[in-house]
Design a protein around this motif. Sequence first.
Motif, PDB file in Angstrom:
ATOM      1  N   ARG A 124      -4.562   0.020  -6.813  1.00 64.65           N
ATOM      2  CA  ARG A 124      -4.645   0.306  -5.371  1.00 64.65           C
ATOM      3  C   ARG A 124      -5.474  -0.751  -4.660  1.00 64.65           C
ATOM      4  N   GLY A 162       2.133   4.734  -7.277  1.00 62.08           N
ATOM      5  CA  GLY A 162       2.484   5.461  -6.058  1.00 62.08           C
ATOM      6  C   GLY A 162       3.311   6.699  -6.336  1.00 62.08           C
ATOM      7  N   TRP A 182       2.066   9.839  -0.102  1.00 59.20           N
ATOM      8  CA  TRP A 182       0.621   9.679   0.092  1.00 59.20           C
ATOM      9  C   TRP A 182      -0.043  11.016   0.325  1.00 59.20           C
ATOM     10  N   THR A 189       0.832  -1.206   0.000  1.00 61.63           N
ATOM     11  CA  THR A 189       0.000   0.000   0.000  1.00 61.63           C
ATOM     12  C   THR A 189       0.867   1.258   0.000  1.00 61.63           C
ATOM     13  N   THR A 190       1.973   1.221   0.771  1.00 63.67           N
ATOM     14  CA  THR A 190       2.851   2.388   0.804  1.00 63.67           C
ATOM     15  C   THR A 190       3.360   2.706  -0.588  1.00 63.67           C
ATOM     16  N   ARG A 191       3.798   1.652  -1.285  1.00 59.63           N
ATOM     17  CA  ARG A 191       4.358   1.877  -2.628  1.00 59.63           C
ATOM     18  C   ARG A 191       3.279   2.293  -3.619  1.00 59.63           C
ATOM     19  N   ALA A 192       2.031   1.906  -3.341  1.00 67.71           N
ATOM     20  CA  ALA A 192       0.951   2.319  -4.235  1.00 67.71           C
ATOM     21  C   ALA A 192       0.417   3.695  -3.854  1.00 67.71           C
ATOM     22  N   GLY A 193       1.074   4.328  -2.872  1.00 73.53           N
ATOM     23  CA  GLY A 193       0.689   5.683  -2.520  1.00 73.53           C
ATOM     24  C   GLY A 193      -0.472   5.793  -1.558  1.00 73.53           C
ATOM     25  N   ARG A 225       4.509   0.649  -8.228  1.00 75.15           N
ATOM     26  CA  ARG A 225       5.445   1.754  -7.986  1.00 75.15           C
ATOM     27  C   ARG A 225       5.060   2.990  -8.784  1.00 75.15           C
TER      28      ARG A 225
END
Lengths: 323, 347
Positions: A199, A182, B345, A33-37, A179
Motif C-alpha cells: 500500500r 486490494g 475500499w 491506490t484504487t487497485r491496492a484497496g 491487485r
Amino acid sequence: MEILERLFNVTLVVATLRTTAPILLVALGGSFTTRAGIFNIGLEGQMLLGAFFAVIGTIATGSPWIGMLCGVLAALALAFTFALLVVTFRANEVVVGLALNILAGGMTVSLLKAIFGTRGSIFGHGLVGLPVVRLPFAREMGWFGQMISGYTPLVYVAFIAVPLFILFYKRTKLGLYIRVVGEKPEAAEALGISIARIRYTSSLLCGVFAGLAGAHLSLGYTTMFTENMSSGRGFMAVAILIFSAGDPLRILAGCLLFGFSDALALRMQTLGVSSYVILAIPYLVALAALFALSYRARPRIIQETLASMGRALSVKPNTASQP
Amino acid sequence: MIDRLSPYLGQMIAIFIALALGAVVILTVNESPWKVLVTLLDGAFGSPERIAGTLLQTTPILVCGIAACISLRGGLFNIGIEGQLFVGGFAATWVGFSFGMPHALHVLVGLGFAALMGMAWIAIPAFFRARYNTNEVVSTILANYVAVLATSYLTINVFKRAGGAPDTPPILESAYLPQIFSYSRANWGLFIGIALAIGVWLFFTRTARGYAVTEMGANPKFAEYGGIDIKKQTFVLLLVSGAVGGLAGGIESLGVHHRFMEGFAPGFGFDGVIAALLANGSPIGTIGTALFFGALRSGSLLLEVDTTASREIITVIQALIILAVSAQIVIRRRPSDSSAGERRWKF
C-alpha cells in the motif's frame, strides 16, 4: 450545420487530447491506490502541490525538467504523508485525503504570497514551459499528423502509459501483488505479502503520477500557476476511478469523456454561452456518469443474486444426474 | 475520571503537535510563530468588536458543522455542505428581495426556503447513495462546484442590476436577521446554531430513532438485523443534513451580507465539516471546535494586516490539526457493500 462544423473538427480532437492528458495522468496514478484497496480522495491536493512546486523549481533553476522533478517530489511528500496516516496509523482515508487537499490549497497560497508577494497567479519570472514535441514524420501525414504531433511530452507519457499500465497489472509481480492486496487482503497475508508495504508502494507510485499531472498543468497545459488551478480535476479522477475500479482502459474512456466535454465547453464559449454554464459542464458530466454507472451496476447485482439463487435451486437435479 | 478524560487528552496532544508543525510552517514563510499567535489572539479576542467578529465567523461554521454531524452520525460524509450553503444563501436572498412580508414571517420564510433548497441540492446524490450505493463523498464534492457556478450564473446573468456591482439586489429590511450587538454583523444565527446543536444532540442521545441512526453509523449490518431500514434512514439523514447546510447559507445572506455575490461565504462549508470531524461527530463538541475555527478565521484578518503571513496559513494549521487528530480518531463509517465486488475500499 455551420455551428456544428465550427465545433467538430480536427482541432477539437487535438483540444480533447490536450484536456484529457492531465486528468488521465492523475487518474492513472489513482489506479495504483484504487487497485491496492485505498480510497484516495487526496489526488486533488497532490496535483495542486505538484503544479506549484513544478513552477517554483522551474523559476529557481531555469529548467522545466528540474521543475517537473520538484513537482513530483512535492506530490510524493504528500503521498507519503497520506500512506503514513492511512496505512500505519489507520486513519480514515476520507478525512486524511480531505485534510491534505486543504493543506495543499492553503500551503500554495501562503507560499505564493511569501515568495512572490502576490495572490492569484504567477507567470513570467523566467518561467519556462515544457518544450513541444514535433514528430518528424507527422508533416507528411496530413490531418492525422496534426492530431498526433505538437504536444508537450507529458501528453505522450499519459497516453503511452495506458497500455503500459495494462501490462503492469497483467504481467508483473508488483502489479499482481497490488491487485491481490486490494481484492483479497487475507489471501495476500496468507501468501506472505506485506499489505502495508504494497500500500505504501502504490501510494508513492500514485504520488509520482499525480505530481506529473500537476507539472503538466502548470508547465505543459499552461505556463503559469493559479490559486486552486487543479479545480476539481483530482475529484473527477476519483469519480472515474470509482466506476472504472482502477482498470486502465476504462480510465482512458472516462478521461476522454471529460476531456471531450472540457474541450467542447471551451469551444462553446465562442458561441456566446455564459462562461459559468460552460465551466459547470465537466462537473455535470462527471456527476451524470457517476450516477448512471452506479445505476447500471444495479441490474448486475440482481443478476448475480438471481444466478446464485438459480444455482441453489438447481442443486437437486444436479446431484440427481451425477452418480 | 482519567478514563473519561483520556480521549480528550489524546486530542489535546494531537492539536499541540499540529500547532508545533504549524509553527514550522510559519517559520518557512519567514514570520515569527510567536508574533503570529499573539496577533491571532489579539485579532480574535482583543476587543468587544473583535469578539463579536469571532462570533460572526463562528456562526456559519457552527451551522455547517451541525449539518456535517448529522450525516457523520449515520456514517455518511456530506462534503457538499459548501454547495448547499451557496444554494441556500442564494435562495434566501431571492426571497429577501423579491417579496414583501411582515418582518418575522419574512425571515422565517427566507430561512425555510434556504433549507428547502439545500435539501433539494443534496436530494439526487442522497437518492443515489441510498438506493444504489453511489459514493456520496465524490458526488457531493462535484455538486459543490456546480452550486458555486450555478449561483454565480444566476447572480451575474439573471439578477445583476445594469451597471451595478456583480451582485444581486439587496434584500428588504424586513428580511434582516436581527443583530446581537449594535457594532457588529454577528446575528441571531448564532443562537439558531446553538439551539440546533442542542436539539441534534438530544435527538441522537435521547430518542430511539437517534439511537438507531447512531447504531447504523457504527455497525450497519447489526443495525439491519435490528430492523432498521438503512436505505430510508440514509436518504432522510442526508436530506436533513443538506437542509441544515442550506439554512447556514440563509443565515449568512439574511444576517450578514444582505445580498448574494460571487465568493459568498467561501470555505465555511469545509470548515464546518472539519469542525465536526474534530469534535468526532458530537454536536455539543462542534460548538467548541466551531468557536476555535471562528477565532482562527477572525484572528487571521488582523494577521493579514499586521504580519507578512497570509490568511491561508490558517487553513494550513487547520489541516495539520485534523491530520494529527485523524491519526487517532475513529470515525464510524459503514463499510461499503462488498456484494458488488467493485468497491473494495474500507472506511
